[in-house]
Design an enzyme around this catalytic site. Structure first.
Site, mmCIF file in Angstrom:
data_model
loop_
_atom_site.group_PDB
_atom_site.id
_atom_site.type_symbol
_atom_site.label_atom_id
_atom_site.label_comp_id
_atom_site.label_asym_id
_atom_site.label_seq_id
_atom_site.Cartn_x
_atom_site.Cartn_y
_atom_site.Cartn_z
ATOM 1 N N TYR A 1 0.678 -1.254 0.050
ATOM 2 C CA TYR A 1 -0.082 0.003 0.053
ATOM 3 C C TYR A 1 0.892 1.415 -0.121
ATOM 4 C CZ TYR A 1 -3.363 3.482 1.960
ATOM 5 O OH TYR A 1 -4.283 4.447 2.110
HETATM 6 N N1 NAP Z 1 -8.779 6.100 5.931
HETATM 7 C C1 NAP Z 1 -7.465 6.309 6.190
HETATM 8 O O1 NAP Z 1 -7.152 5.979 7.221
HETATM 9 C C2 NAP Z 1 -6.595 6.709 5.095
HETATM 10 C C3 NAP Z 1 -5.147 7.250 5.548
HETATM 11 C C4 NAP Z 1 -4.452 7.427 4.514
HETATM 12 C C5 NAP Z 1 -4.794 7.499 3.075
HETATM 13 N N2 NAP Z 1 -5.966 7.307 2.935
HETATM 14 C C6 NAP Z 1 -6.287 7.477 1.500
HETATM 15 O O2 NAP Z 1 -7.577 8.302 1.252
HETATM 16 C C7 NAP Z 1 -8.297 7.917 0.220
HETATM 17 C C8 NAP Z 1 -9.899 7.730 0.533
HETATM 18 O O3 NAP Z 1 -9.895 6.775 1.634
HETATM 19 P P1 NAP Z 1 -11.229 6.196 2.461
HETATM 20 O O4 NAP Z 1 -10.539 5.930 3.684
HETATM 21 O O5 NAP Z 1 -12.129 7.375 2.155
HETATM 22 O O6 NAP Z 1 -11.663 4.874 1.653
HETATM 23 P P2 NAP Z 1 -13.176 4.260 1.727
HETATM 24 O O7 NAP Z 1 -13.794 4.741 2.748
HETATM 25 O O8 NAP Z 1 -12.794 2.741 1.543
HETATM 26 O O9 NAP Z 1 -13.831 4.813 0.571
HETATM 27 C C9 NAP Z 1 -12.971 4.378 -0.940
HETATM 28 C C10 NAP Z 1 -13.669 5.283 -2.158
HETATM 29 O O10 NAP Z 1 -13.093 4.863 -3.250
HETATM 30 C C11 NAP Z 1 -13.946 4.415 -4.176
HETATM 31 N N3 NAP Z 1 -13.122 3.486 -5.098
HETATM 32 C C12 NAP Z 1 -12.372 2.362 -4.836
HETATM 33 N N4 NAP Z 1 -11.809 2.087 -5.862
HETATM 34 C C13 NAP Z 1 -12.301 2.693 -7.080
HETATM 35 C C14 NAP Z 1 -11.960 2.776 -8.375
HETATM 36 N N5 NAP Z 1 -11.442 1.892 -8.872
HETATM 37 N N6 NAP Z 1 -12.568 3.660 -9.100
HETATM 38 C C15 NAP Z 1 -13.427 4.611 -8.717
HETATM 39 N N7 NAP Z 1 -13.847 4.704 -7.362
HETATM 40 C C16 NAP Z 1 -13.056 3.859 -6.266
HETATM 41 C C17 NAP Z 1 -14.927 3.657 -3.529
HETATM 42 O O11 NAP Z 1 -16.180 3.588 -4.231
HETATM 43 P P3 NAP Z 1 -17.106 2.342 -4.136
HETATM 44 O O12 NAP Z 1 -17.469 2.234 -2.693
HETATM 45 O O13 NAP Z 1 -18.129 2.578 -5.452
HETATM 46 O O14 NAP Z 1 -16.088 1.073 -4.817
HETATM 47 C C18 NAP Z 1 -15.207 4.552 -2.325
HETATM 48 O O15 NAP Z 1 -15.881 5.912 -2.712
HETATM 49 C C19 NAP Z 1 -7.802 6.705 -0.418
HETATM 50 O O16 NAP Z 1 -6.921 7.013 -1.340
HETATM 51 C C20 NAP Z 1 -7.007 6.165 0.643
HETATM 52 O O17 NAP Z 1 -5.870 5.355 0.229
HETATM 53 C C21 NAP Z 1 -6.974 7.042 3.562
#
Ligand code: NAP
Length: 253
Positions: free
Chosen positions: A161
């Site tokens: 990741y």
């Molecule tokens: N949460 C954390 O602790 C954290 C920390 C550091 C970085 N991040 C980064 O922040 C960003 C948002 O994360 P999050 O925590 O909000 O994740 P999340 O709650 O799992 O939501 C992920 C989102 O991405 C969409 N998605 C996944 N694969 C996709 C694709 N191939 N094409 C289009 N949409 C896609 C999902 O849509 P569907 O449901 O329709 O699949 C959902 O809307 C990510 O890049 C993650 O790596 C998160």
């Protein structure tokens, strides 16, 4: 493709595309940008109902939004996503690539199919969205990508990741330099542990508690904490910040 366009249009409003806008951080970003007066295209991959909920929350609060399905790694689908923004709202000013996936495993044990799937969304997806953004953002615009603070914290099991997000960080200043003369900024936000499905799924309460206590501010980030940072970078007030990776994590590292 799901459509819920609020007809209460404002011709001169700025326009945002938020990939992964259906849930988690992307949803909070979509709502914050709409609150700030932007028309928002809420992208999702599989969860049409969640995307519709995001759009409903925005329109009920008086904003304008439409939900559009597209896999960020699919060039034609992403081109069509930008086409919809231009057709429905007149152009694109802010692109936030929040779509992302996380699979955790020690490097020795990682299933390579899982590696490929994650890297397809996180690296190729960022690249495809950034390509369209570079071609289509209007002057004064911003591209905001997503990394993770784990690139710096380097916790075990996060190898694949973190590698995918290291690629996003590497692209940031290069794209900013390639857009010289266009008045477009390129930045990456690298959150720490943030309370969304991506972080919470598969962790025990003890693991969540330990990670929540790690930063000096001693709590998990909220999607709204991250949305505020993204909204600043996409706003005229944040336009002097360019080519940066901004770790938004309560002081984790
Ligand atoms: N949460 C954390 O602790 C954290 C920390 C550091 C970085 N991040 C980064 O922040 C960003 C948002 O994360 P999050 O925590 O909000 O994740 P999340 O709650 O799992 O939501 C992920 C989102 O991405 C969409 N998605 C996944 N694969 C996709 C694709 N191939 N094409 C289009 N949409 C896609 C999902 O849509 P569907 O449901 O329709 O699949 C959902 O809307 C990510 O890049 C993650 O790596 C998160």
């Amino acid at each position: 493709m799901t459509t819920n366009t609020n007809q209460n249009t404002a011709a001169d409003a700025r326009v945002a595309i938020v990939t992964g806008g259906s849930r988690g951080i992307g949803r909070a970003v979509a709502q914050k940008l709409a609150e700030d007066g932007l028309a928002v295209v809420v992208n999702y991959a599989r969860g049409a109902a969640a995307a519709d909920e995001t759009v409903a929350a925005i329109t009920e609060a008086g904003g304008r939004a439409v939900a559009v399905q597209a896999d960020v790694a699919e060039e034609k689908e992403v081109a069509a996503l930008f086409d919809r923004a231009e057709a429905d709202f007149g152009g694109v000013d802010v692109v936030v690539n929040a779509a992302g996936r996380m699979t955790l495993s020690p490097i020795a044990d990682l299933d390579l199919a899982a590696l490929d799937a994650m890297h397809r969304t996180n690296i190729r997806g960022t690249f495809v969205v950034a390509q369209q953004a570079a071609r289509r953002l209007r002057p004064g615009g911003s591209f905001i990508g997503f990394s993770t603070s784990v690139v710096g914290a380097q916790f075990p099991t996060y190898g694949a990741y973190a590698a995918s997000k290291g690629a996003v960080e590497a692209m940031t200043m290069i794209l900013a330099r390639e857009l010289r003369g266009r008045d477009i900024t390129v930045n990456t936000v690298a959150p720490g542990p943030t309370a969304t499905d991506l972080f919470l799924d598969g962790k025990t309460p003890e693991q969540i508690d330990r990670l929540a206590k790690t930063p000096p501010l001693e709590r998990l980030g909220t999607p709204e904490d991250i949305a505020a940072v993204v909204a600043f970078l996409g706003s005229p007030a944040g336009h002097w910040v360019n080519g940066q990776v901004l770790r938004a994590n309560g002081g984790l590292v």
